[in-house]
Design a protein around this motif. Structure first.
Motif, PDB file in Angstrom:
ATOM      1  N   MET A 238      96.560 113.200  39.322  1.00 46.33           N
ATOM      2  CA  MET A 238      95.381 112.341  39.313  1.00 46.33           C
ATOM      3  C   MET A 238      95.319 111.445  38.079  1.00 46.33           C
ATOM      4  O   MET A 238      94.600 110.454  38.055  1.00 46.33           O
ATOM      5  N   LEU A 239      96.080 111.801  37.053  1.00 43.71           N
ATOM      6  CA  LEU A 239      96.097 110.998  35.820  1.00 43.71           C
ATOM      7  C   LEU A 239      97.171 109.926  35.832  1.00 43.71           C
ATOM      8  O   LEU A 239      97.387 109.283  34.796  1.00 43.71           O
ATOM      9  N   ARG A 240      97.867 109.735  36.924  1.00 48.55           N
ATOM     10  CA  ARG A 240      99.021 108.838  36.915  1.00 48.55           C
ATOM     11  C   ARG A 240      98.683 107.423  36.444  1.00 48.55           C
ATOM     12  O   ARG A 240      99.405 106.872  35.600  1.00 48.55           O
ATOM     13  N   PRO A 241      97.625 106.753  36.913  1.00 48.09           N
ATOM     14  CA  PRO A 241      97.335 105.400  36.381  1.00 48.09           C
ATOM     15  C   PRO A 241      97.107 105.390  34.868  1.00 48.09           C
ATOM     16  O   PRO A 241      97.594 104.495  34.174  1.00 48.09           O
ATOM     17  N   THR A 242      96.383 106.398  34.360  1.00 47.58           N
ATOM     18  CA  THR A 242      96.153 106.463  32.927  1.00 47.58           C
ATOM     19  C   THR A 242      97.433 106.793  32.178  1.00 47.58           C
ATOM     20  O   THR A 242      97.680 106.271  31.084  1.00 47.58           O
ATOM     21  N   LEU A 243      98.261 107.654  32.749  1.00 44.12           N
ATOM     22  CA  LEU A 243      99.541 107.974  32.115  1.00 44.12           C
ATOM     23  C   LEU A 243     100.431 106.737  32.019  1.00 44.12           C
ATOM     24  O   LEU A 243     101.141 106.549  31.026  1.00 44.12           O
ATOM     25  N   VAL A 244     100.409 105.909  33.053  1.00 41.41           N
ATOM     26  CA  VAL A 244     101.192 104.669  33.011  1.00 41.41           C
ATOM     27  C   VAL A 244     100.726 103.792  31.852  1.00 41.41           C
ATOM     28  O   VAL A 244     101.536 103.250  31.093  1.00 41.41           O
ATOM     29  N   PHE A 245      99.403 103.668  31.689  1.00 42.90           N
ATOM     30  CA  PHE A 245      98.870 102.867  30.584  1.00 42.90           C
ATOM     31  C   PHE A 245      99.271 103.452  29.236  1.00 42.90           C
ATOM     32  O   PHE A 245      99.721 102.726  28.333  1.00 42.90           O
TER      33      PHE A 245
END
Length: 324
Positions: A238-245
């Motif tokens: 669920m953290l993938r978009p934030t991890l990308v950033f």
């Protein structure tokens, strides 16, 4: 037979703008304003950023590219070279040594930093006493002066009286001259970077964790999933978009590493040690521009660094998008 023609009433003239009622005029003006509010206002609101970027971002990029095509002395002659600076840069062993140092310190600093930030954010997301104080505490390294951080860590990694060597002496290992060897200097600088930026990334990941619906964890707990399994199967995907950033920002910061190695050197000659053992590409650019006064060569190195950052972010994006 007589034909009776019906006379049409005379056509009423269209009211002019002067004859329109004030209510109708205000409605028309309100409609125009509504259309502008929907279509034009977003562009008006974002325009200051793009104007500032054009002045302080796009123009310096283009001007640096123009300088990189010249033999451009800081206070001397300027001569067109074309791709001559880039050809010389490809064959420059000192430049590739700086690239290797930057990549090595980036790997040593970024991978542990992101893992520690993820675990720290998961711990701060639990119900702990004094959570607010703990969350604020992880940001203290970020507001600490970089000079103070460098002075403290230089003392910690000092050869004769440093705390790290004292601890190593207790284990039977000999003292390490941290600044003289490539691998030891990389480790010392990576520790400095991790101490400074791990809390920043942890707070960003923590903010994203708090948006995950708690019903997912409750359902997983009913199915018998342990806390560790919930973390890796629910939280991390669920953290993938934030991890990308976070990975993008860490990649840019790691490949443009400058302040920590300069302060670790103590003598800011931008050489990164006696043999360039921890000179980064950013230090190489500053040395060529402001110590050797070769602006064209420094601009070419800056553009190569820009390409390396793009490649690094692309590789990290391909890696992080596989998180499921």
């Amino acid at each position: 037979m007589p034909v009776h023609l019906t006379r049409r009433p005379p056509a009423q003239p269209r009211p002019s703008s002067r004859d329109r009622s004030p209510a109708r005029q205000s409605a028309a003006e309100g409609g125009r304003w509504s259309r502008f509010d929907l279509r034009g206002m977003p562009y008006l609101l974002v325009s200051p950023y793009y104007l500032l970027f054009a002045v302080f971002g796009a123009f310096p990029l283009g001007y640096t590219l123009w300088i990189s095509l010249h033999d451009w002395e800081l206070a001397g002659d300027r001569r067109w070279l074309g791709l001559g600076n880039y050809a010389e840069l490809v064959a420059d062993a000192a430049f590739w040594n700086a690239v290797g140092n930057t990549a090595g310190m980036f790997v040593l600093a970024t991978i542990p930093q992101l893992l520690l930030a993820l675990l720290l954010a998961g711990a701060l997301d639990k119900r702990l006493r004094g959570r607010l104080i703990l969350r604020l505490g992880v940001l203290l390294p970020l507001v600490t002066s970089v000079v103070a951080v460098a002075v403290v860590f230089s003392q910690l990694f000092a050869r004769d009286y440093g705390l790290v060597n004292w601890v190593l002496g207790l284990t039977g290992a000999g003292p390490v001259t941290w600044q003289n060897e490539k691998w030891s200097a990389w480790i010392a600088i990576a520790v400095m970077v991790d101490w400074r930026w791990t809390g920043y990334n942890a707070i960003i990941l923590l903010a994203a964790m708090q948006t995950i619906p708690r019903e997912l964890y409750e359902a997983a707990a009913l199915d018998g999933a342990s806390s560790r399994r919930q973390f890796w199967r629910i939280t991390v995907p669920m953290l993938r978009p934030t991890l990308v950033f976070v990975v993008f920002v860490s990649t840019i910061g790691g490949l443009t590493l400058f302040t920590e190695p300069v302060m670790f050197e103590g003598n800011p000659t931008m050489t990164g040690g006696t043999a360039g053992q921890y000179q980064t590409v950013a230090m190489f650019v500053v040395k060529e521009a402001f110590r050797d006064f070769d602006m064209g060569y420094a601009a070419a190195a800056a553009w190569v660094l820009f390409v390396l950052i793009l490649l690094g972010t692309l590789v990290n994006y391909l890696f992080t998008r596989r998180i499921r």
